[in-house]
Design an enzyme around this catalytic site. Structure first.
Site, PDB file in Angstrom:
ATOM      1  N   GLY A 325       0.802  -1.213   0.000  1.00 25.85           N
ATOM      2  CA  GLY A 325       0.000   0.000   0.000  1.00 25.85           C
ATOM      3  C   GLY A 325       0.835   1.263   0.000  1.00 25.85           C
ATOM      4  O   GLY A 325       1.951   1.311  -0.529  1.00 25.85           O
ATOM      5  N   SER A 326       0.330   2.288   0.655  1.00 24.80           N
ATOM      6  CA  SER A 326       0.956   3.610   0.612  1.00 24.80           C
ATOM      7  C   SER A 326       2.300   3.690   1.320  1.00 24.80           C
ATOM      8  O   SER A 326       2.977   4.715   1.234  1.00 24.80           O
ATOM      9  CB  SER A 326       0.016   4.654   1.226  1.00 24.80           C
ATOM     10  OG  SER A 326      -1.092   4.868   0.395  1.00 24.80           O
TER      11      SER A 326
END
Length: 659
Positions: A325-326
């Site tokens: 993810g981020s």
């Protein structure tokens, strides 16, 4: 009738007698010569052989297994110990009827099915003159009952030994590992001389990886025995050399704080010192009690562990792979700076949806309607997908994957544990090896936000953020930092030099990304802003909320339904401290978490609090925050329901895109 008498021939009879006597004498002399020859053969020519045979009938050698090396944490807290115990052993060649003996013995010392199965398995792989363990960890009552009935069981004896014990139980099960009984597969690979008399070998964790250091060298003793094979006295003793003691870099206080912070929720956490690669904490939840495996786990206990849906035997920190993810966005931004495609001041307009030129399919931003114009620091602070979509597309998957590989993604980190997963770093080469499909631009776009084919272990992410926090100088993660030969011997540090030069070529690029990660923690719109209260040193971090399932619509999730969000998302949080002089880097994963910052962030904060407490609240060469910001705080508050949704493109797959 007249009887005729023979005339006696004294001379002839005398001659006959002398002949017979001479013949007898020759035979006796010949027999005596043969006896002397045989005597010379036995006593002179083969003296050594027959003395040895005689001695073997009276003197029996017995191997003395070495004491296994102990394992400590960095502060000397004992993690793996040896404790005295007694076991029942059988010498097969001294038993005429094994089934009958086992049946009779079972009435004196209880033998369950697991004991008998393990005994028969080891009996098949052992020599008849070698002692085979029948029952381990005898109780005092069992020892007493057998002592009274010992005369009934020739070839059976109670033998003292040292058994492994893990005082902290489940807390270090996935790191320290456990030992188990040697089986047929082990016999084929282990040195028979070095493992003479040894019944256990490392099975997992440090116990397995450092088996050569922990095992030591066996000794032996010569025993005088009677006709029944019972020991009468010890003639000679040659002491074994114990294994080396190991000192781990892990701190029990951090390990305990991390495990408690998960509160039983499945996930993993890793804390690393970026200055040298030492692992300060490594937790996988749920866990198990390694003491169950030492002397043979029961079928019931093993079935309970293997059938548990949360898989406590699975080391999530080392082997679990998840989309990051981020959490990779700061490194993607760094790649843009290092490649010359971006400067810290370059901006991108976020409108809520990003489109690849010439395509109608859109990729959602993390906020409805977008956030407007942002530079690198703002994009990291607010986790703006559009900035990283465009950057990844401009860079191309080849440059992106090549740079991310320098931070250890897509390959094992080299930690001193066996069984590490390599994960997946998206690239053309990887897809060509695993699919017949070509690489699509849409796959490059979502790779820029840590979705798509990405798969990393918590250890890999912890290693990557530690490498960045250390200004790009890579160190392979290390658990064992020193060894010791004995109680009074000096510690021998194990060297762990950098695995290469800094992967960051421009210090200014590090400063720019670090600024964005500080704004995650202190910016007005930073997702980690609720986690800094009361911490006296400046933090830098990044949250990540990675989807577990592909999306088929553009609909936004209901942010008030945290249970639903937790069922769909992996929650990540990475942080290092102090930001101006990083000395610890932490990566946390929750397998089910609504948001990265509010779900995984508090776990990271508790690890940092324990780390700070272990230093007495004072970190050398680090700048303290003003007192007004260092007031004591309770657990970080939950992020409000309008926290930005991260890492959610309009389409999670791009198989329909044109190459």
């Amino acid at each position: 009738m007249k009887i005729r008498r023979s005339i006696k021939d004294p001379r002839g009879e005398s001659l006959l007698f002398r002949r017979r006597a001479a013949a007898a004498f020759v035979l006796i002399l010949l027999g005596l010569c043969l006896l002397l020859v045989r005597f010379a053969y036995l006593q002179v020519a083969h003296h050594e052989e027959f003395v040895t045979r005689s001695q073997n009938n009276r003197v029996k050698p017995r191997a003395i297994p070495p004491a296994r090396g102990l394992i400590y944490d960095r502060n000397g807290v004992l993690l793996a110990d040896n404790v005295p115990a007694f076991r029942l052993e059988v010498v097969p060649e001294q038993v005429k009827d094994m089934p009958a003996l086992l049946e009779q013995l079972g009435h004196v010392v209880p033998l369950d099915r697991d004991d008998l199965d393990a005994f028969h398995k080891q009996l098949r792989q052992s020599r008849r003159f070698e002692s085979v363990p029948l029952k381990l960890r005898l109780t005092e009552d069992e020892i007493d009952r057998f002592a009274v009935n010992r005369w009934r069981f020739p070839g059976v004896d109670v033998v003292p030994y040292l058994t492994r014990r893990y005082p902290l139980g489940a807390m270090f099960a996935h790191v320290v590992g456990y030992v188990g009984r040697i089986d047929a597969d082990d016999v084929d690979r282990l040195d028979p001389v070095r493992y003479k008399g040894t019944s256990h070998v490392g099975r997992s964790g440090i116990e397995r990886s450092y088996e050569d250091m922990l095992h030591g060298t066996p000794g032996y003793e010569l025993l005088e025995v009677n006709a029944d094979g019972r020991t009468q006295r010890v003639l000679e003793t040659h002491a074994p050399k114990p294994g080396k003691n190991l000192y781990l870099s892990i701190d029990v206080r951090l390990q305990k704080a991390a495990e408690e912070a998960f509160a039983g929720r499945p996930g993993a956490a890793v804390a690393i010192d970026p200055r040298n690669g030492q692992v300060l904490a490594m937790v996988s939840v749920p866990t198990f009690d390694p003491n169950l495996f030492v002397n043979g786990i029961s079928q019931a206990d093993y079935s309970a562990l293997t059938n548990d849906p949360e898989k406590p035997l699975y080391n999530r920190a080392l082997r679990g792979v998840y989309p990051p993810g981020s959490t990779v966005k700061p490194l993607v931004g760094l790649a843009g700076l290092e490649s010359g495609l971006r400067t810290p001041q370059d901006t991108v307009v976020s409108t809520g949806v990003f489109y690849i030129p010439g395509q109608a399919r859109g990729y959602r931003d993390d906020q409805r309607g977008g956030v407007g114009r942002v530079d690198l620091a703002g994009a990291i602070e607010q986790s703006v997908n559009t900035y990283f979509y465009k950057l990844a597309l401009d860079m191309g998957i080849d440059k992106l994957s090549a740079y991310m590989a320098e931070f250890g993604f897509g390959k094992p980190t080299g930690i001193d544990l066996i069984g590490e997963s390599a994960g997946v770093l998206p690239s053309r080469e990887w897809k060509a090896a695993n699919s017949r499909q070509p690489w699509y631009p849409g796959e490059t776009v979502i790779a820029g936000i840590g979705q798509g084919f990405w798969a990393v272990t918590p250890l890999q992410l912890g290693h990557a953020i530690a490498t960045f926090a250390g200004h790009g100088i890579p160190y392979a993660p290390r658990l064992v930092m020193a060894t010791r030969d004995g109680v009074n011997a000096p510690l021998q540090p194990l060297a762990n030099p950098p695995s290469g030069p800094s992967v960051i070529r421009k210090p200014a690029d590090w400063d720019a990304v670090n600024l964005g990660m500080e704004r995650v923690m202190y910016g007005e719109r930073g997702t980690g802003r609720t986690l800094v209260a009361g911490f006296p040193y400046r933090l830098a971090g990044k949250s990540g909320t990675a989807e577990r399932y592909s999306r088929t619509t553009n609909a936004y999730d209901d942010r008030s339904n945290l249970a639903y969000l937790a069922s769909r998302n992996r929650a990540w949080f990475e942080v290092y401290a102090p930001a101006d002089n990083p000395q610890i880097a932490v990566a946390v994963l929750l397998e089910s978490g609504a948001w990265g910052a509010s779900s995984a962030g508090p776990i990271a904060r508790q690890i940092l609090d324990a780390w700070l407490a272990s230093h007495g609240g004072v970190i050398p060469d680090a700048e303290r925050l003003p007192v007004s910001n260092a007031a004591p705080a309770s657990a970080p508050a939950e992020v409000p329901n309008d926290e930005p949704v991260e890492d959610i493109p309009a389409q999670a797959t791009s198989s329909g895109d044109t190459p």
